[in-house]
Scaffold this active site. Structure first.
Site, mmCIF file in Angstrom:
data_model
loop_
_atom_site.group_PDB
_atom_site.id
_atom_site.type_symbol
_atom_site.label_atom_id
_atom_site.label_comp_id
_atom_site.label_asym_id
_atom_site.label_seq_id
_atom_site.Cartn_x
_atom_site.Cartn_y
_atom_site.Cartn_z
ATOM 1 N N GLN A 55 8.307 12.597 6.412
ATOM 2 C CA GLN A 55 7.134 12.509 7.264
ATOM 3 C C GLN A 55 7.058 13.682 8.246
ATOM 4 O OE1 GLN A 55 7.658 7.895 8.152
ATOM 5 N NE2 GLN A 55 5.735 8.677 8.978
ATOM 6 N N HIS A 56 5.889 13.835 8.828
ATOM 7 C CA HIS A 56 5.619 14.635 10.030
ATOM 8 C C HIS A 56 5.598 16.154 9.844
ATOM 9 C CE1 HIS A 56 6.190 10.939 12.257
ATOM 10 N NE2 HIS A 56 7.484 10.912 12.042
ATOM 11 N N ASP B 72 8.082 9.064 3.420
ATOM 12 C CA ASP B 72 9.330 8.532 2.868
ATOM 13 C C ASP B 72 9.613 7.096 3.298
ATOM 14 O OD1 ASP B 72 9.835 9.296 5.498
ATOM 15 O OD2 ASP B 72 11.567 10.546 5.019
#
Length: 456
Positions: A71-72, A225
């Site tokens: 992520q991110h 994820d």
């Protein structure tokens, strides 16, 4: 047999699983490493995906595919679709100051929680974009599109610039409650409004794979994820999942959005149309790796040492903030040892303290969810540690169930791909064997940890 492919493009590696769409039976798999570091050229992810897919026998017979990924991460593209600079990963903490500025500018953490369900910290994409605007203005000016790692890989596979609600909920500029981008927050953070991926629903198609072979392989929307792991482990409402990977997470499937103004709980969406309140830590399995390295032993010997020491490690407490920390939000923190005496100056005591410190840290994350489940599902690479499995129920104060080891993120992506082929809900794949661990609660371990975790 109808086959589906699931991808896990994580911080450390790319994993590909090929499974039977109806039963979930593993047919073949492959893996390739990613480079180290907190900023990475996305092309390295692409090359690793190609290598892992080749090792998995390619897409022969595969009818649908999905990408789960970390992520991110901030991936910036120019007008031609070329990468502007290396992607900043979730665990890059250089934007901690930008996060604090953004929280203050909007009027405090309550305003952010209300707007997007989460209070941004250095992990969130929106803070990395503010950092880019302030520190690399030329790169910011060249940025025409912004996406996440799984979005970029899906785009490379099929050519459609899309994301899903789960991964979008970790950007800091998409609202799970409203189901829409908060472009006002993005513009305020970045000073411009780059193109963003279309947010697809859980069963929406993302086109077809065009990068490999001549067959028709449908693309599912993919996800982050943690959302993929929830699918892969079969988490149901009422379960709490604790994952010990590069990062540590505690999350639960919920029917309604959450908004925690303290910032401890991120109010994410999941990959099924529900929600995924989640607490994340920067420090997890690598605490075990670092301790084993310090002691000059392997992970199996670290387990043996930890289980040979007494519960509570004789009062030795290991606070595992080795890479700063996200929860609590201490990006500049370091790890520490407390209670070191002649009696606790042994490899066994240190090994036990490291395992207990890691579990106390994750138990704090678990508590922040405010739930009281009957059991905890323990997954991730760190869950393979015998010491972790046996000590966890004493620290968590409830039974711990460890599913059969697997590639849960890749499995969840494969399950999403199978869902794309048909059905009102994700297919009910038969789970493998699991082990249940129980122990008498040992609240004194957590009490001692709580006494020293804030000391500097």
């Amino acid at each position: 047999m109808t086959l589906v492919a699931g991808v896990d493009s994580s911080t450390q590696s790319c994993k590909v699983v090929i499974r039977d769409a109806r039963t979930g039976t593993l047919v073949r798999q492959g893996r390739a490493a990613h480079p180290e570091g907190t900023e990475v050229d996305p092309e390295a992810w692409w090359e690793a995906l190609r290598e892992a897919l080749t090792r998995a026998g390619g897409l022969d017979g595969v009818e649908a595919m999905s990408v789960g990924a970390q992520q991110h991460g901030m991936v910036c593209l120019d007008d031609s679709g070329d990468v502007v600079r290396k992607a900043l990963l979730w665990n890059d903490t250089r934007s901690a100051g930008a996060a604090a500025d953004l929280v203050r500018e909007l009027g405090g953490p309550e305003r952010w929680a209300e707007a997007v369900g989460s209070v941004p910290v250095a992990s969130f994409t929106v803070t990395k974009l503010r950092w880019l605007a302030e520190h690399e203005p030329d790169s910011a000016r060249r940025t025409a599109k912004v996406c996440l790692p799984h979005d970029w890989l899906t785009w490379r596979l099929g050519g459609e610039f899309v994301t899903d609600r789960g991964d979008a909920s970790g950007t800091g500029y998409w609202s799970p409650a409203a189901g829409e981008y908060r472009t006002d927050l993005l513009r305020a953070a970045f000073g411009a409004l780059p193109e963003l991926p279309e947010v697809l629903g859980p069963r929406d198609g993302a086109g077809e794979v065009k990068a490999f072979g001549d067959g028709t392989v449908r693309l599912a929307p993919g996800t982050g994820d943690n959302m993929a792991a929830a699918l892969g482990v079969g988490a149901l409402p009422g379960d709490v999942v604790v994952s010990i990977g590069t990062s540590g997470t505690a999350f639960a499937v919920a029917g309604s959005p959450s908004a925690d103004p303290s910032g401890a709980v991120a109010g994410f969406a999941d990959a099924t149309g529900r929600f995924l309140p989640l607490v994340a830590t920067l420090n997890a399995a690598r605490v075990l790796d670092a301790t084993a390295r310090l002691l000059g032993v392997g992970l199996d010997e670290l387990d043996r040492l930890a289980l040979a020491a007494p519960a509570g490690a004789g009062g030795l407490v290991y606070v595992p903030y080795l890479e700063g920390e996200r929860t609590p939000n201490l990006p500049s923190a370091t790890g520490s040892l407390h209670g070191l005496t002649l009696g606790t100056s042994t490899p066994a005591h240190l090994a036990r303290a490291a395992v207990e410190g890691l579990l106390c840290h994750l138990a704090d994350a678990f508590d922040a969810l405010g739930l009281d489940p009957a059991r905890v599902l323990l997954i991730g690479g760190g869950a393979r540690s015998e010491a972790v499995r046996r000590i966890a129920p004493a620290v968590f104060g409830r039974p711990v169930v460890v599913p059969e080891p697997g590639e849960y993120v890749a499995d969840g992506a494969a399950r999403q791909a199978a869902w794309l082929l048909g059905g009102d809900e994700p297919p009910a794949w038969e789970a493998g064997g699991s082990e249940r661990y129980e122990a008498d609660p040992a609240p004194g371990i957590r009490d001692r940890y709580a006494e020293v975790r804030g000391l500097r």
